[in-house]
Design a protein around this motif. Sequence first.
Motif, PDB file in Angstrom:
ATOM      1  N   TRP A 513       0.770  -1.160   0.113  1.00  0.00           N
ATOM      2  CA  TRP A 513       0.028  -0.095  -0.001  1.00  0.00           C
ATOM      3  C   TRP A 513       1.045   1.441   0.148  1.00  0.00           C
ATOM      4  CZ3 TRP A 513      -0.058   3.986   3.515  1.00  0.00           C
ATOM      5  CH2 TRP A 513      -1.173   4.872   3.607  1.00  0.00           C
ATOM      6  N   ARG A 514       1.855   1.305   0.617  1.00  0.00           N
ATOM      7  CA  ARG A 514       2.750   2.282   0.858  1.00  0.00           C
ATOM      8  C   ARG A 514       3.424   2.463  -0.535  1.00  0.00           C
ATOM      9  NH1 ARG A 514       7.134   1.923   5.465  1.00  0.00           N
ATOM     10  NH2 ARG A 514       7.793   0.190   4.091  1.00  0.00           N
ATOM     11  N   SER A 515       3.952   1.560  -1.053  1.00  0.00           N
ATOM     12  CA  SER A 515       4.557   1.923  -2.281  1.00  0.00           C
ATOM     13  C   SER A 515       3.490   2.267  -3.496  1.00  0.00           C
ATOM     14  CB  SER A 515       4.972   0.247  -2.948  1.00  0.00           C
ATOM     15  OG  SER A 515       5.542   0.377  -4.158  1.00  0.00           O
ATOM     16  N   GLU A 516       2.120   1.923  -3.394  1.00  0.00           N
ATOM     17  CA  GLU A 516       1.281   2.637  -4.403  1.00  0.00           C
ATOM     18  C   GLU A 516       1.057   4.040  -4.057  1.00  0.00           C
ATOM     19  OE1 GLU A 516      -1.575   2.733  -7.394  1.00  0.00           O
ATOM     20  OE2 GLU A 516      -0.045   1.080  -6.928  1.00  0.00           O
ATOM     21  N   ASP A 529      -0.880  13.487 -13.011  1.00  0.00           N
ATOM     22  CA  ASP A 529      -1.849  12.542 -13.386  1.00  0.00           C
ATOM     23  C   ASP A 529      -2.787  12.381 -12.162  1.00  0.00           C
ATOM     24  OD1 ASP A 529      -3.312  10.621 -14.167  1.00  0.00           O
ATOM     25  OD2 ASP A 529      -1.570   9.192 -14.273  1.00  0.00           O
ATOM     26  N   ALA A 530      -4.309  13.031 -12.622  1.00  0.00           N
ATOM     27  CA  ALA A 530      -5.183  13.093 -11.540  1.00  0.00           C
ATOM     28  C   ALA A 530      -5.948  11.794 -11.641  1.00  0.00           C
ATOM     29  CB  ALA A 530      -6.108  14.296 -11.731  1.00  0.00           C
ATOM     30  N   SER A 531      -5.733  10.792 -12.603  1.00  0.00           N
ATOM     31  CA  SER A 531      -6.523   9.521 -12.732  1.00  0.00           C
ATOM     32  C   SER A 531      -6.484   8.668 -11.472  1.00  0.00           C
ATOM     33  CB  SER A 531      -6.004   8.779 -14.080  1.00  0.00           C
ATOM     34  OG  SER A 531      -4.895   8.565 -13.956  1.00  0.00           O
ATOM     35  N   SER A 532      -5.461   8.575 -11.045  1.00  0.00           N
ATOM     36  CA  SER A 532      -5.125   7.802  -9.654  1.00  0.00           C
ATOM     37  C   SER A 532      -4.762   8.486  -8.476  1.00  0.00           C
ATOM     38  CB  SER A 532      -4.250   6.355  -9.894  1.00  0.00           C
ATOM     39  OG  SER A 532      -3.032   6.981 -10.337  1.00  0.00           O
ATOM     40  N   SER A 533      -5.542   9.073  -7.780  1.00  0.00           N
ATOM     41  CA  SER A 533      -5.109   9.906  -6.711  1.00  0.00           C
ATOM     42  C   SER A 533      -4.897   9.174  -5.306  1.00  0.00           C
ATOM     43  CB  SER A 533      -6.329  11.106  -6.281  1.00  0.00           C
ATOM     44  OG  SER A 533      -6.028  11.900  -5.311  1.00  0.00           O
ATOM     45  N   VAL A 534      -4.072   9.861  -4.442  1.00  0.00           N
ATOM     46  CA  VAL A 534      -3.789   9.442  -3.170  1.00  0.00           C
ATOM     47  C   VAL A 534      -5.017   9.308  -2.504  1.00  0.00           C
ATOM     48  CG1 VAL A 534      -2.492   9.724  -0.986  1.00  0.00           C
ATOM     49  CG2 VAL A 534      -1.296  10.066  -3.289  1.00  0.00           C
ATOM     50  N   ALA A 535      -5.972  10.145  -2.554  1.00  0.00           N
ATOM     51  CA  ALA A 535      -7.119  10.253  -1.792  1.00  0.00           C
ATOM     52  C   ALA A 535      -8.087   9.013  -2.115  1.00  0.00           C
ATOM     53  CB  ALA A 535      -7.767  11.356  -2.192  1.00  0.00           C
ATOM     54  N   ASP A 536      -7.880   8.492  -3.278  1.00  0.00           N
ATOM     55  CA  ASP A 536      -8.824   7.381  -3.569  1.00  0.00           C
ATOM     56  C   ASP A 536      -8.241   5.756  -2.738  1.00  0.00           C
ATOM     57  OD1 ASP A 536     -10.014   8.703  -5.213  1.00  0.00           O
ATOM     58  OD2 ASP A 536      -9.023   8.523  -6.958  1.00  0.00           O
ATOM     59  N   LEU A 537      -7.283   6.033  -2.386  1.00  0.00           N
ATOM     60  CA  LEU A 537      -6.472   4.774  -1.650  1.00  0.00           C
ATOM     61  C   LEU A 537      -7.294   4.724  -0.421  1.00  0.00           C
ATOM     62  CD1 LEU A 537      -2.649   5.078  -1.937  1.00  0.00           C
ATOM     63  CD2 LEU A 537      -4.009   3.206  -2.868  1.00  0.00           C
ATOM     64  N   PRO A 538      -7.609   3.297   0.182  1.00  0.00           N
ATOM     65  CA  PRO A 538      -8.418   3.006   1.335  1.00  0.00           C
ATOM     66  C   PRO A 538      -7.230   3.147   2.508  1.00  0.00           C
ATOM     67  CG  PRO A 538      -7.589   0.974   0.331  1.00  0.00           C
ATOM     68  CD  PRO A 538      -7.377   2.287  -0.866  1.00  0.00           C
ATOM     69  N   ASP A 539      -7.714   3.234   3.639  1.00  0.00           N
ATOM     70  CA  ASP A 539      -6.809   3.348   4.699  1.00  0.00           C
ATOM     71  C   ASP A 539      -6.382   2.116   5.221  1.00  0.00           C
ATOM     72  OD1 ASP A 539      -5.533   4.205   7.049  1.00  0.00           O
ATOM     73  OD2 ASP A 539      -7.296   4.402   8.194  1.00  0.00           O
ATOM     74  N   VAL A 540      -5.206   1.689   4.731  1.00  0.00           N
ATOM     75  CA  VAL A 540      -4.698   0.490   5.438  1.00  0.00           C
ATOM     76  C   VAL A 540      -3.471   0.913   6.526  1.00  0.00           C
ATOM     77  CG1 VAL A 540      -2.916  -1.088   4.790  1.00  0.00           C
ATOM     78  CG2 VAL A 540      -4.621  -0.573   3.103  1.00  0.00           C
ATOM     79  N   ALA A 541      -2.867   1.971   6.703  1.00  0.00           N
ATOM     80  CA  ALA A 541      -2.147   2.359   7.634  1.00  0.00           C
ATOM     81  C   ALA A 541      -2.839   2.413   9.008  1.00  0.00           C
ATOM     82  CB  ALA A 541      -1.388   3.875   7.366  1.00  0.00           C
ATOM     83  N   GLY A 542      -3.892   2.851   9.153  1.00  0.00           N
ATOM     84  CA  GLY A 542      -4.580   2.950  10.426  1.00  0.00           C
ATOM     85  C   GLY A 542      -4.760   1.464  11.020  1.00  0.00           C
ATOM     86  N   SER A 569      -8.974 -10.561  -0.010  1.00  0.00           N
ATOM     87  CA  SER A 569      -9.535  -9.628   0.595  1.00  0.00           C
ATOM     88  C   SER A 569      -8.904  -8.197   0.642  1.00  0.00           C
ATOM     89  CB  SER A 569      -9.689  -9.870   2.014  1.00  0.00           C
ATOM     90  OG  SER A 569      -8.281  -9.871   2.707  1.00  0.00           O
ATOM     91  N   THR A 570      -7.702  -8.054  -0.308  1.00  0.00           N
ATOM     92  CA  THR A 570      -7.021  -6.734  -0.553  1.00  0.00           C
ATOM     93  C   THR A 570      -8.015  -5.866  -0.950  1.00  0.00           C
ATOM     94  OG1 THR A 570      -4.884  -8.012  -1.155  1.00  0.00           O
ATOM     95  CG2 THR A 570      -5.377  -5.716  -1.731  1.00  0.00           C
ATOM     96  N   PRO A 571      -7.892  -4.752  -0.317  1.00  0.00           N
ATOM     97  CA  PRO A 571      -9.071  -3.760  -0.808  1.00  0.00           C
ATOM     98  C   PRO A 571      -8.852  -3.099  -2.289  1.00  0.00           C
ATOM     99  CG  PRO A 571      -8.213  -2.860   1.427  1.00  0.00           C
ATOM    100  CD  PRO A 571      -7.372  -4.271   1.109  1.00  0.00           C
ATOM    101  N   GLU A 572      -9.717  -3.394  -3.003  1.00  0.00           N
ATOM    102  CA  GLU A 572      -9.991  -3.159  -4.390  1.00  0.00           C
ATOM    103  C   GLU A 572      -9.448  -1.608  -4.746  1.00  0.00           C
ATOM    104  OE1 GLU A 572     -10.426  -4.858  -6.952  1.00  0.00           O
ATOM    105  OE2 GLU A 572     -10.684  -6.726  -5.677  1.00  0.00           O
ATOM    106  N   GLY A 573      -9.443  -0.714  -3.704  1.00  0.00           N
ATOM    107  CA  GLY A 573      -9.187   0.661  -4.196  1.00  0.00           C
ATOM    108  C   GLY A 573      -7.426   0.747  -3.912  1.00  0.00           C
ATOM    109  N   MET A 574      -6.829  -0.455  -3.549  1.00  0.00           N
ATOM    110  CA  MET A 574      -5.486  -0.218  -3.433  1.00  0.00           C
ATOM    111  C   MET A 574      -4.897  -0.912  -4.638  1.00  0.00           C
ATOM    112  SD  MET A 574      -3.557  -2.363  -0.334  1.00  0.00           S
ATOM    113  CE  MET A 574      -1.978  -3.122  -0.803  1.00  0.00           C
ATOM    114  N   LEU A 575      -5.836  -1.621  -5.395  1.00  0.00           N
ATOM    115  CA  LEU A 575      -5.580  -2.143  -6.913  1.00  0.00           C
ATOM    116  C   LEU A 575      -6.214  -1.529  -7.852  1.00  0.00           C
ATOM    117  CD1 LEU A 575      -6.139  -5.936  -5.840  1.00  0.00           C
ATOM    118  CD2 LEU A 575      -3.891  -4.667  -5.660  1.00  0.00           C
ATOM    119  N   LEU A 576      -5.175  -1.063  -8.942  1.00  0.00           N
ATOM    120  CA  LEU A 576      -5.757  -0.237  -9.962  1.00  0.00           C
ATOM    121  C   LEU A 576      -6.642  -1.331 -10.831  1.00  0.00           C
ATOM    122  CD1 LEU A 576      -2.790   1.746 -11.113  1.00  0.00           C
ATOM    123  CD2 LEU A 576      -4.589   2.465  -9.737  1.00  0.00           C
TER     124      LEU A 576
END
Length: 862
Positions: A513-516, A529-542, A569-576
């Motif tokens: 997740w951190r690498s992504e 590039d705004a097609s894949s924003s950091v804001a779209d990533l799920p919260d894995v750090a918490g 079960s990997t959150p889809e938002g973490m995967l393009l």
Amino acid sequence: MSEWSGLGAAGLRQAILSPTTLVPMIRRSPEKAAELVLTALLVEPRVDDGLMMPGAEFGITDDLRSSDALPEGGPLLALFNHAPTVAVHTLLQIVEHATDAWRKSSWADFEDHSIGAAFEIVVDGKSVQLAGNANVVRWYRGDPRVPSQLSAALMALERYLYSELDAGSPVDDLLELLVSSKLLAIYGVLAEVASYKPELLDGQLACLGTSAALILEGRLASVQSSSFYLLGARSQTDWNRRKQWHEMPHRGVPIERFLLPRIIQGGRVADLVKDARRVWAADPNDRWRFVVAQMDPANYQASDLGDGITGWVFTPPQTLLAEIEADSKRLDSDHWWTSAPWRFSKLVDDGDYLENEEAHALFEELRERIETPPPDELIDAGVLRVEDVKCGAAAVLLVRASAWVSATPDAQAFCRAALFEPFANPPRTHSFDSNSSPVDGSWDGFAATAIPLLWASDISDRETREVAVRLATHPHYATVQRFFEAARRQHELRHEVQRLEVLALHWARFAAWRSEYRFRQENASYWGDASSSVADLPDVAGPTQTLIQSFVEETLGVDIPDFADFIASTPEGMLLTRTKVSTRLQRSVSLSYLAAAWSHMWTDLDGMRTADLGRVVAVATRLAETLAASWVPDDRGHIGGTPTVSERSFLRGLAKVCVRVSPMESRSIWQPILTAGAPAHYWVEDFLNAVWIAGLEEHPSPASFASLIKEMMVFSENQAAWGGFHASGLRLSLLCLHRYGYPRMTSEHGDLLAELGIEWRDRARALVLTGGHDATPVVRFLATDIGLSIAAEGVSWLVDTINARTSLDDDLAQATADLLVTLSVREPEMLRTGPAAEVLAHLVAMQNPVALQVSAQIVRHA
């Protein structure tokens, strides 16, 4: 210089510059042969691109990358042997051309160890500069950064001079020519020759004693290892030849060792050096003051060594004593600090346990040394850090003197403070630091080994648990691996290690997740590039931080989640959305980190508790299934690429588990991998080779190993994916006959080969009957000590192959000829009648030269 170009140019150069092609021409007309050599070898120097890559920056052709940097690696040795004077003039043209090109390249500003001055000799009281620097003087040694033909030419001179000197032949005229060249690369050879035959210093090579830089360079080079020159060896034979050449007894003996007796005793060398000392002493920077003193006979006092032998002791002049003492003290301190991490590493890994007196003495020395930190220049780059030394010292005390430390409060406090401080105040890292950096002499590597010892004595200590998490998730994978292995050795930490194994799986997801996160952040920063924003990533750090907290508070469970379910079960938002099945695994978790964190799970399985072993088998099963599911062929049935380092690590671990557990338990692990078959041949072959390595590393092999291999044989026969072009490689690997020769059964595995029985031999015979390159490894195996036990049967396979075909593949024919040679020595009667005689007759009819010799030998001894 050659203007050759086009498709045939490289081949023409290859022929001309081979060791033997020009020999007939050299005998008839050495001058014409030399001219041809120069035309083929010298080229217009390539424009320097600043990358400092070896090759045509020296004006030497780079079409011959595969040629050997050995005396026999080019045509010059033959030219020396047949026309030495022509050869010397040819060599001087080559070296002068290369030196001129070197001057204009970025190499001219680069030295491995800087002498700090130009290389000069003294002639008639005046300095004469030699062309080159400290790297040029070593061109003759075969530096991989130097064109091999240039090194080979200089080596040919060296080899020829040795031969002539050994034979007692005069070389005065040649040495006169060489000395007059003023080319430093030539002087490098002459200095080596002087070490080989010191008497030459009384004649033409006396001038070597007038070069302070050459004396200093020889001193510096004498402490360097020859292993650098063994790099790039293409075979064991090549390695042996290089080792023989580069490790001759006189190598590394500086010429000053032979100059000093001559300076003290007087003579021509002494007179020349006396003039040179006056020139050296006049240097405006006084850089040669120590060489001046060391080469002055007035600074040597006679000493009686007994038995009528007189030695000489150097006594520095008073003007240098204070400087020498200060330098010695500084050098001693610098050496202590720079060598301490590696000495401590060796003590931790291979040292003996310390007696109380030894531990106390070491502790006192450490405290005294550490009170005076090293100078800034030693630690500014971040390669050496004070923390490395402190943690290394603590690790030595805890690992090698644990009882003494337990009874010594000061030592306990020192060890804890040294090991914990870097986590509170992390030291800087050097610019080349990466996940794969070695940690043998690093503070975190020492902490990974030592902290489990502290932890085991107080499992609930919160500070230690927090540090344990930091080590279990450290950026250096080698530190992670060390920590888990060290913690596992502490019986008290059994459940804690299992908790960390659970945490490691979640941390592997967080690392991906951190690498992504960083990828998207940089993508937006550089490209907008705004097609894949950091804001779209799920919260894995918490959630990961919550798990870390639960470990620290001893509430984290020990049950590892099902690996396949965890990946799913990997959150889809973490995967393009464009993520393919084949890359989903790599995007879901950091396999590199997880391979390091879980590597301990596949070791020491024999003494493991039944419940723990069941846990490992369950994890290995789901890991094997998930890995195999990621090997998805494309539309053509191919899988691009090769296994990553982490995949290979997992495959080796899974292989170890398969070999150590029962065949029934192992099926769930190896069957998914073998099912992938030929499309995933790189992965499957790696796994099969790892299985054989694990099975052969002990003697005798595990009792169930033969049964495991036979089950795999039967299973693979029914797999549709075991067909096609790459299937033969899988079959060879399954039989321990991988084309590249490793692993292999040896003579001590005779019982195993017998136990593998007809099942193994039938499959080996099927490969021989193909008559092509798949048969060659089998035939080579038959010529080994263990293979000879079935050679009679194996030769009959060859007869069947010959009867079914009109000819044998060239490699197979050569392997068969080698087998016949072995039989002629070990089992000569086999070659007189029967299948072996038929095979011999067939190769004789093919005019195979080896077979002709074997046949003649058999006839002579009939």
